[in-house]
Scaffold this active site. Structure first.
Site, PDB file in Angstrom:
ATOM      1  N   ASN A  14       0.846  -1.188   0.000  1.00  0.00           N
ATOM      2  CA  ASN A  14       0.000   0.000   0.000  1.00  0.00           C
ATOM      3  C   ASN A  14       0.888   1.247   0.000  1.00  0.00           C
ATOM      4  O   ASN A  14       1.685   1.437   0.926  1.00  0.00           O
ATOM      5  CB  ASN A  14      -0.916  -0.015   1.237  1.00  0.00           C
ATOM      6  CG  ASN A  14      -1.908   1.140   1.231  1.00  0.00           C
ATOM      7  OD1 ASN A  14      -1.518   2.279   0.989  1.00  0.00           O
ATOM      8  ND2 ASN A  14      -3.174   0.850   1.490  1.00  0.00           N
ATOM      9  N   HIS A  17       1.068   6.081   2.085  1.00  0.00           N
ATOM     10  CA  HIS A  17       1.811   6.993   2.960  1.00  0.00           C
ATOM     11  C   HIS A  17       3.087   7.537   2.338  1.00  0.00           C
ATOM     12  O   HIS A  17       3.723   8.429   2.909  1.00  0.00           O
ATOM     13  CB  HIS A  17       1.990   6.362   4.340  1.00  0.00           C
ATOM     14  CG  HIS A  17       0.646   6.100   4.956  1.00  0.00           C
ATOM     15  ND1 HIS A  17      -0.244   7.123   5.187  1.00  0.00           N
ATOM     16  CD2 HIS A  17       0.008   4.973   5.264  1.00  0.00           C
ATOM     17  CE1 HIS A  17      -1.373   6.618   5.668  1.00  0.00           C
ATOM     18  NE2 HIS A  17      -1.257   5.312   5.693  1.00  0.00           N
ATOM     19  N   HIS A  50      -5.348   3.770  -1.819  1.00  0.00           N
ATOM     20  CA  HIS A  50      -6.664   4.112  -1.283  1.00  0.00           C
ATOM     21  C   HIS A  50      -7.038   5.516  -1.736  1.00  0.00           C
ATOM     22  O   HIS A  50      -6.502   6.500  -1.223  1.00  0.00           O
ATOM     23  CB  HIS A  50      -6.598   4.014   0.244  1.00  0.00           C
ATOM     24  CG  HIS A  50      -7.917   4.216   0.922  1.00  0.00           C
ATOM     25  ND1 HIS A  50      -8.038   4.122   2.290  1.00  0.00           N
ATOM     26  CD2 HIS A  50      -9.151   4.495   0.444  1.00  0.00           C
ATOM     27  CE1 HIS A  50      -9.302   4.341   2.622  1.00  0.00           C
ATOM     28  NE2 HIS A  50      -9.999   4.564   1.533  1.00  0.00           N
ATOM     29  N   ARG A  52      -9.176   8.158  -1.260  1.00  0.00           N
ATOM     30  CA  ARG A  52     -10.162   8.573  -0.277  1.00  0.00           C
ATOM     31  C   ARG A  52     -11.017   9.726  -0.806  1.00  0.00           C
ATOM     32  O   ARG A  52     -10.559  10.527  -1.626  1.00  0.00           O
ATOM     33  CB  ARG A  52      -9.473   9.020   1.021  1.00  0.00           C
ATOM     34  CG  ARG A  52      -9.009   7.875   1.910  1.00  0.00           C
ATOM     35  CD  ARG A  52      -8.321   8.386   3.159  1.00  0.00           C
ATOM     36  NE  ARG A  52      -8.112   7.307   4.133  1.00  0.00           N
ATOM     37  CZ  ARG A  52      -8.960   6.997   5.106  1.00  0.00           C
ATOM     38  NH1 ARG A  52     -10.091   7.691   5.225  1.00  0.00           N
ATOM     39  NH2 ARG A  52      -8.700   6.008   5.946  1.00  0.00           N
ATOM     40  N   ARG A  56      -6.827  12.909   0.859  1.00  0.00           N
ATOM     41  CA  ARG A  56      -5.784  13.360   1.787  1.00  0.00           C
ATOM     42  C   ARG A  56      -4.397  12.875   1.382  1.00  0.00           C
ATOM     43  O   ARG A  56      -3.400  13.439   1.774  1.00  0.00           O
ATOM     44  CB  ARG A  56      -6.088  12.886   3.204  1.00  0.00           C
ATOM     45  CG  ARG A  56      -5.993  11.406   3.384  1.00  0.00           C
ATOM     46  CD  ARG A  56      -6.274  10.978   4.811  1.00  0.00           C
ATOM     47  NE  ARG A  56      -7.687  11.166   5.173  1.00  0.00           N
ATOM     48  CZ  ARG A  56      -8.212  10.719   6.312  1.00  0.00           C
ATOM     49  NH1 ARG A  56      -7.454  10.085   7.195  1.00  0.00           N
ATOM     50  NH2 ARG A  56      -9.490  10.913   6.586  1.00  0.00           N
ATOM     51  N   GLU A  77      -8.389   0.710  -3.370  1.00  0.00           N
ATOM     52  CA  GLU A  77      -9.270   0.756  -2.196  1.00  0.00           C
ATOM     53  C   GLU A  77     -10.111   2.021  -2.276  1.00  0.00           C
ATOM     54  O   GLU A  77      -9.605   3.090  -2.639  1.00  0.00           O
ATOM     55  CB  GLU A  77      -8.448   0.792  -0.901  1.00  0.00           C
ATOM     56  CG  GLU A  77      -7.766  -0.496  -0.578  1.00  0.00           C
ATOM     57  CD  GLU A  77      -7.056  -0.427   0.750  1.00  0.00           C
ATOM     58  OE1 GLU A  77      -6.715   0.675   1.197  1.00  0.00           O
ATOM     59  OE2 GLU A  77      -6.824  -1.488   1.343  1.00  0.00           O
ATOM     60  N   THR A 108      -8.390   3.776   8.624  1.00  0.00           N
ATOM     61  CA  THR A 108      -9.575   2.919   8.627  1.00  0.00           C
ATOM     62  C   THR A 108      -9.799   2.345  10.022  1.00  0.00           C
ATOM     63  O   THR A 108      -8.871   1.808  10.629  1.00  0.00           O
ATOM     64  CB  THR A 108      -9.387   1.776   7.615  1.00  0.00           C
ATOM     65  OG1 THR A 108      -9.176   2.372   6.334  1.00  0.00           O
ATOM     66  CG2 THR A 108     -10.614   0.882   7.549  1.00  0.00           C
ATOM     67  N   GLU A 158     -11.125  -9.184   2.580  1.00  0.00           N
ATOM     68  CA  GLU A 158      -9.874  -8.868   3.278  1.00  0.00           C
ATOM     69  C   GLU A 158     -10.215  -8.687   4.745  1.00  0.00           C
ATOM     70  O   GLU A 158     -11.006  -7.798   5.104  1.00  0.00           O
ATOM     71  CB  GLU A 158      -9.202  -7.615   2.720  1.00  0.00           C
ATOM     72  CG  GLU A 158      -7.898  -7.294   3.444  1.00  0.00           C
ATOM     73  CD  GLU A 158      -7.102  -6.172   2.803  1.00  0.00           C
ATOM     74  OE1 GLU A 158      -7.184  -6.005   1.564  1.00  0.00           O
ATOM     75  OE2 GLU A 158      -6.406  -5.452   3.547  1.00  0.00           O
ATOM     76  N   HIS A 198      -4.126  -4.417   7.429  1.00  0.00           N
ATOM     77  CA  HIS A 198      -4.248  -3.213   8.266  1.00  0.00           C
ATOM     78  C   HIS A 198      -3.400  -3.331   9.522  1.00  0.00           C
ATOM     79  O   HIS A 198      -3.618  -4.207  10.367  1.00  0.00           O
ATOM     80  CB  HIS A 198      -5.675  -2.850   8.662  1.00  0.00           C
ATOM     81  CG  HIS A 198      -5.706  -1.454   9.241  1.00  0.00           C
ATOM     82  ND1 HIS A 198      -5.862  -0.332   8.470  1.00  0.00           N
ATOM     83  CD2 HIS A 198      -5.522  -1.032  10.510  1.00  0.00           C
ATOM     84  CE1 HIS A 198      -5.795   0.740   9.260  1.00  0.00           C
ATOM     85  NE2 HIS A 198      -5.591   0.338  10.493  1.00  0.00           N
ATOM     86  N   GLY A 220       1.157  -1.448   4.278  1.00  0.00           N
ATOM     87  CA  GLY A 220       1.692  -0.190   3.766  1.00  0.00           C
ATOM     88  C   GLY A 220       2.440   0.621   4.793  1.00  0.00           C
ATOM     89  O   GLY A 220       3.644   0.843   4.675  1.00  0.00           O
TER      90      GLY A 220
HETATM   91  C1  LIG Z   1      -8.340  -0.424   4.542  1.00  0.00           C
HETATM   92  C2  LIG Z   1      -7.041  -0.249   5.224  1.00  0.00           C
HETATM   93  O1  LIG Z   1      -6.803  -0.749   6.267  1.00  0.00           O
HETATM   94  C3  LIG Z   1      -5.976   0.532   4.572  1.00  0.00           C
HETATM   95  O2  LIG Z   1      -5.645  -0.072   3.400  1.00  0.00           O
HETATM   96  C4  LIG Z   1      -6.409   1.942   4.310  1.00  0.00           C
HETATM   97  O3  LIG Z   1      -5.763   2.437   3.181  1.00  0.00           O
HETATM   98  C5  LIG Z   1      -6.062   2.750   5.540  1.00  0.00           C
HETATM   99  O4  LIG Z   1      -6.264   4.099   5.235  1.00  0.00           O
HETATM  100  P1  LIG Z   1      -4.985   5.068   5.215  1.00  0.00           P
HETATM  101  O5  LIG Z   1      -4.003   4.476   4.256  1.00  0.00           O
HETATM  102  O6  LIG Z   1      -5.567   6.386   4.788  1.00  0.00           O
HETATM  103  O7  LIG Z   1      -4.447   5.041   6.630  1.00  0.00           O
HETATM  104  N1  LIG Z   2      -5.906  -2.924   3.539  1.00  0.00           N
HETATM  105  C1  LIG Z   2      -4.722  -2.756   4.351  1.00  0.00           C
HETATM  106  C2  LIG Z   2      -3.686  -1.979   3.604  1.00  0.00           C
HETATM  107  O1  LIG Z   2      -3.775  -1.812   2.395  1.00  0.00           O
HETATM  108  C3  LIG Z   2      -2.524  -1.443   4.316  1.00  0.00           C
HETATM  109  O2  LIG Z   2      -2.839  -1.068   5.623  1.00  0.00           O
HETATM  110  P1  LIG Z   2      -1.604  -0.521   6.510  1.00  0.00           P
HETATM  111  O3  LIG Z   2      -0.520  -1.569   6.465  1.00  0.00           O
HETATM  112  O4  LIG Z   2      -1.150   0.764   5.889  1.00  0.00           O
HETATM  113  O5  LIG Z   2      -2.189  -0.361   7.884  1.00  0.00           O
END
Ligand SMILES: CC(=O)[C@@H](O)[C@H](O)COP(=O)(O)O
Ligand SMILES: NCC(=O)COP(=O)(O)O
Length: 255
Positions: A14, A17, A50, A52, A56, A77, A108, A158, A198, A220
């Protein structure tokens, strides 16, 4: 009895960030596209991003550019809103993971309430499926949500691993791991592909990767944090190594 040897566990990196750091100053760097390509080169099996509603971090241009560049799979996402479904049907990523969203949330906070929104999610799932997108639902480790996911026809779920990852004691973490293990088995029995994600980090990923039937982990924040000190390529490669090793050892222990 020997366990059926399926495909090796996969890692979705992911890149949200990376975009958070870019958003901090509104600059053109760091470039999420570059991060995605480095992550793929380091062993990512998919790139998760993601989009959003408040934009952001990930921007629409990131999604459109990456669609034409990624060598692996895009896992987009998004919230299950008409705006996002329209974007996904236009971009047509390999995968689309429907997640709950609140503008005020830091990240999330929980899984999608599929059971409470059957009709709406059945319609959105059908629209995305008709556009050639594989739908995943981000849900808590609850039987009622798994059964609802199967009912609406989503092929993938997931499991939200946040409570496991954030557990304050070993006992609490063990209980969350048990709940997730049960959910993975239940999801498989329902014919679903079961992913997880997550909050997973290097110390916590192996127990999840070792669960029989988990197909993909989306990670991520921890990877980007590690990358600040050891580089993105190394951070991705180490996470992938830990996952694959844990999955293989778990499989071997069960045979
Ligand atoms: C669904 C999830 O848990 C993450 O993939 C999501 O992207 C979290 O959101 P942020 O990346 O904005 O923290
Ligand atoms: N769906 C979880 C994701 O894509 C990554 O979550 P995180 O490791 O950034 O908390």
């Amino acid at each position: 009895m020997s366990e059926p040897t399926g495909a090796p566990i996969q890692l979705g990196v992911n890149i949200d960030h990376i975009a958070t750091i870019r958003a901090a100053r509104g600059t053109r760097y760091p470039e999420p596209i570059q991060a995605a390509l480095v992550a793929e080169q380091a062993g990512a099996d998919a790139i998760t991003l993601h989009l959003r509603e408040d934009r952001r971090h990930i921007q629409d241009r990131d999604v459109h550019l990456l669609k034409g560049i990624l060598q692996t799979r895009m896992n987009l996402e998004m919230a299950a809103t008409p705006e996002m479904v329209e974007i996904a049907c236009a971009v047509r990523p390999s995968d689309c993971c429907l997640v709950p969203e609140r503008r005020e949330e830091l990240t999330t906070e929980g899984g999608l309430d599929v059971a409470g929104h059957i009709d709406m999610l059945k319609e959105q799932t059908a629209r995305l499926t008709d556009a050639g997108v594989r739908v995943s639902l981000f849900i808590d480790a609850e039987a009622v949500q798994l059964e609802a996911a199967a009912e609406i026809g989503a092929p993938v779920v997931e499991i939200h691993t946040g409570r496991y990852a954030d557990a304050r004691s070993l006992a609490a973490r063990a209980e969350e791991l048990r709940r997730i293990a049960e959910a993975v088995a239940r999801g498989q029995a329902l014919g679903l592909q079961v992913n997880a994600g997550h909050g997973l980090d290097y110390p916590t990923v192996e127990a999840i990767a070792a669960l029989p039937g988990v197909r993909e982990l989306n990670i991520g924040h921890a990877i980007v944090a590690r990358a600040l000190f050891s580089g993105l390529e190394g951070a991705v490669a180490e996470m992938k190594r830990l996952m694959v090793q844990a999955a293989l050892l778990g499989q071997h222990a069960r045979t």
